[in-house]
Design a protein around this motif. Structure first.
Motif, PDB file in Angstrom:
ATOM      1  N   UNK A  18       0.794  -1.220   0.000  1.00  0.00           N
ATOM      2  CA  UNK A  18       0.000   0.000   0.000  1.00  0.00           C
ATOM      3  C   UNK A  18       0.827   1.270   0.000  1.00  0.00           C
ATOM      4  N   UNK A  19       2.127   1.175   0.317  1.00  0.00           N
ATOM      5  CA  UNK A  19       2.986   2.351   0.278  1.00  0.00           C
ATOM      6  C   UNK A  19       3.272   2.814  -1.144  1.00  0.00           C
ATOM      7  N   UNK A  20       3.061   1.909  -2.114  1.00  0.00           N
ATOM      8  CA  UNK A  20       3.373   2.266  -3.500  1.00  0.00           C
ATOM      9  C   UNK A  20       2.268   1.903  -4.486  1.00  0.00           C
ATOM     10  N   UNK A  21       1.264   1.152  -4.025  1.00  0.00           N
ATOM     11  CA  UNK A  21       0.235   0.654  -4.939  1.00  0.00           C
ATOM     12  C   UNK A  21      -1.143   0.754  -4.286  1.00  0.00           C
ATOM     13  N   UNK A  22      -2.171   0.541  -5.084  1.00  0.00           N
ATOM     14  CA  UNK A  22      -3.542   0.454  -4.576  1.00  0.00           C
ATOM     15  C   UNK A  22      -3.812  -1.018  -4.272  1.00  0.00           C
ATOM     16  N   UNK A  23      -4.204  -1.317  -3.032  1.00  0.00           N
ATOM     17  CA  UNK A  23      -4.312  -2.707  -2.599  1.00  0.00           C
ATOM     18  C   UNK A  23      -5.729  -3.034  -2.144  1.00  0.00           C
ATOM     19  N   UNK A  24      -6.241  -4.165  -2.646  1.00  0.00           N
ATOM     20  CA  UNK A  24      -7.531  -4.706  -2.240  1.00  0.00           C
ATOM     21  C   UNK A  24      -7.302  -6.083  -1.617  1.00  0.00           C
ATOM     22  N   UNK A  25      -8.209  -6.460  -0.712  1.00  0.00           N
ATOM     23  CA  UNK A  25      -8.129  -7.766  -0.062  1.00  0.00           C
ATOM     24  C   UNK A  25      -9.471  -8.469  -0.210  1.00  0.00           C
ATOM     25  N   UNK A  26      -9.434  -9.695  -0.734  1.00  0.00           N
ATOM     26  CA  UNK A  26     -10.622 -10.544  -0.808  1.00  0.00           C
ATOM     27  C   UNK A  26     -10.470 -11.630   0.236  1.00  0.00           C
ATOM     28  N   UNK A  27     -11.416 -11.703   1.189  1.00  0.00           N
ATOM     29  CA  UNK A  27     -11.271 -12.645   2.290  1.00  0.00           C
ATOM     30  C   UNK A  27     -12.635 -13.184   2.715  1.00  0.00           C
ATOM     31  N   UNK A  28     -12.608 -14.072   3.681  1.00  0.00           N
ATOM     32  CA  UNK A  28     -13.822 -14.722   4.168  1.00  0.00           C
ATOM     33  C   UNK A  28     -14.567 -13.825   5.151  1.00  0.00           C
ATOM     34  N   UNK A  29     -15.872 -13.968   5.178  1.00  0.00           N
ATOM     35  CA  UNK A  29     -16.699 -13.310   6.190  1.00  0.00           C
ATOM     36  C   UNK A  29     -17.470 -14.386   6.942  1.00  0.00           C
ATOM     37  N   UNK A  30     -17.166 -14.525   8.227  1.00  0.00           N
ATOM     38  CA  UNK A  30     -17.849 -15.542   9.031  1.00  0.00           C
ATOM     39  C   UNK A  30     -19.179 -15.042   9.577  1.00  0.00           C
ATOM     40  N   UNK A  31     -19.554 -13.797   9.228  1.00  0.00           N
ATOM     41  CA  UNK A  31     -20.908 -13.365   9.553  1.00  0.00           C
ATOM     42  C   UNK A  31     -21.065 -12.049  10.256  1.00  0.00           C
ATOM     43  N   UNK A  32     -20.013 -11.564  10.916  1.00  0.00           N
ATOM     44  CA  UNK A  32     -20.179 -10.387  11.775  1.00  0.00           C
ATOM     45  C   UNK A  32     -19.620  -9.100  11.175  1.00  0.00           C
ATOM     46  N   UNK A  33     -18.961  -9.191  10.032  1.00  0.00           N
ATOM     47  CA  UNK A  33     -18.284  -8.025   9.480  1.00  0.00           C
ATOM     48  C   UNK A  33     -18.970  -7.515   8.218  1.00  0.00           C
ATOM     49  N   UNK A  34     -18.670  -6.280   7.870  1.00  0.00           N
ATOM     50  CA  UNK A  34     -19.273  -5.668   6.677  1.00  0.00           C
ATOM     51  C   UNK A  34     -18.768  -6.355   5.410  1.00  0.00           C
ATOM     52  N   UNK A  35     -19.610  -6.372   4.388  1.00  0.00           N
ATOM     53  CA  UNK A  35     -19.223  -6.989   3.119  1.00  0.00           C
ATOM     54  C   UNK A  35     -18.061  -6.236   2.482  1.00  0.00           C
ATOM     55  N   UNK A  36     -18.032  -4.930   2.650  1.00  0.00           N
ATOM     56  CA  UNK A  36     -16.919  -4.124   2.155  1.00  0.00           C
ATOM     57  C   UNK A  36     -16.541  -3.106   3.227  1.00  0.00           C
ATOM     58  N   UNK A  37     -15.235  -2.852   3.349  1.00  0.00           N
ATOM     59  CA  UNK A  37     -14.757  -1.966   4.406  1.00  0.00           C
ATOM     60  C   UNK A  37     -13.419  -1.380   4.000  1.00  0.00           C
TER      61      UNK A  37
END
Length: 392
Positions: free
Chosen positions: A25-44
């Motif tokens: 992220x210091x030099x690029x635009x970074x996205x993360x695709x990960x699991x959601x076990x139910x309690x977190x927002x779909x995007x953040x």
């Protein structure tokens, strides 16, 4: 460059994911695709990191299970790639590596395999020490996973590993040569800001991390019992939890060691470092298996950075670090008498302080994240950016 890091578990938190995505992220635009076990927002948005989660609560949880053939994961991956014009995919560990290759087939985005561990060997250890559940014969089968690894390694564009031993194994299997890079589990340089505490003159051992049968903590407890009988001022602090915790607690009680062993449970990173700083010897007693012989846990670098001499089992990757840095001693896996011999050799405060200083110096000069970050950023520079418009 626009980068998508694919991670099979929930985030936050994972130390390697955090270090890699922060550095990128210091030099690029970074996205993360990960699991959601139910309690977190779909995007953040977490600082500079854009997080996209698969799954959720109720029936949506089914879609969150990290299977490479999952239509939910494939759809989510394609959506992120197309909406954000991703230039590079980095996939953590084996289970979702085929997913990344599927996404590459549809979009042309190159794939880096971040192999944090020998996953088939890890699952083989689980089968050996805990036994497989019925579903594991299909979804966590070491033979099937090894076949999967053999198929994906020649197809990814580059592989990152955590140790020289792992690099040698992957190069022998894949023939990738220079496309295999070591990006270790080294600590960020700020750990050196914490000044080592004076040695208290005791053999105060500390173990941090998961507690299961492969970690060899029972050997440490048995060696502690021998040391106390011999009159050595040895103690043990345990930070962490896991499937074998209850067995270790029972063993401590059976050997009459309750007053010499402290169980801290899970701690924050700051608390963890405080516990390490207060002890005098770090231990990494892993059983020697194909998995542990190529994996370097974060804990060994934490011990070294805080100027603690280390006692490690004779797993190759661990032994390589200790031998090169001159920061500790090696004992024979599963042998309490061998570990006791190491404690005897560390009785002199001068010996402990000398090895501890050598380990800290090695972290300061070589084994720190600044060096691995440079390798990481150099690797990414080898891939072209801004080709997304032509692909999707």
């Amino acid at each position: 460059m626009r980068i998508l890091y694919v991670f099979q578990d929930e985030y936050p938190w994972d130390v390697r994911v955090e270090k890699i995505t922060t550095s990128l992220g210091s030099a690029h635009v970074v996205h993360l695709l990960c699991r959601n076990r139910g309690a977190l927002a779909a995007e953040e948005q977490l600082g500079q990191l854009s997080v996209h989660r698969v799954g959720g609560s109720g029936l949506a949880a089914i879609g969150g299970f990290p299977a490479f053939f999952s239509p939910w994961w494939i759809r989510a991956g394609l959506s992120v790639i197309r909406r954000h014009r991703i230039d590079l995919l980095i996939v953590r560990d084996l289970p979702l590596c085929p997913l990344a290759l599927i996404l590459k087939k549809f979009t042309g985005v190159p794939v880096i395999f971040d192999m944090a561990e020998d996953y088939p060997a890890m699952i083989k250890d689980t089968w050996r020490y805990r036994g497989p559940a019925l579903a594991d014969y299909l979804i966590r089968n070491p033979r099937l996973l090894r076949t999967m690894e053999n198929l994906v390694l020649p197809r990814v564009d580059e592989t990152w590993v955590v140790s020289a031993a792992s690099r040698d194994r992957v190069m022998a299997k894949s023939g990738q040569g220079p496309r295999v890079r070591v990006i270790g589990n080294t600590p960020t340089i700020d750990i050196l800001d914490m000044k080592p505490q004076p040695d208290q003159g005791t053999l105060a051992m500390v173990y941090t991390g998961f507690i299961d049968a492969t970690r060899g903590l029972d050997t440490v407890v048995r060696a502690l019992s021998l040391a106390r009988r011999e009159g050595l001022p040895a103690t043990l602090d345990v930070v962490g939890t896991g499937a074998a915790l209850e067995d270790i607690e029972k063993l401590v009680a059976e050997l009459g060691l309750d007053e010499f062993v402290t169980f801290h449970g899970w701690c924050t990173q700051a608390q963890l470092r405080s516990v390490i700083a207060a002890c005098s010897i770090g231990v990494v007693p892993h059983r020697v298996t194909a998995h542990t012989s190529t994996t370097l846990p974060n804990k060994i670098f934490d011990y070294m950075a805080l100027a603690k001499p280390v006692i490690v089992s004779n797993a190759r990757a661990l032994e390589d670090v200790v031998t090169e840095a001159g920061c500790g001693l090696v004992f024979q896996d599963g042998d309490p008498e061998s570990l006791l011999s190491c404690l005897r050799q560390l009785q002199a405060r001068e010996t402990r302080e000398g090895m501890g200083a050598s380990g800290r110096r090695h972290v300061q000069e070589q084994l720190n994240w600044s060096r691995d970050e440079a390798v990481l950023l150099d690797a990414v520079r080898g891939f072209p950016a801004s080709r997304s418009e032509a692909r999707v």
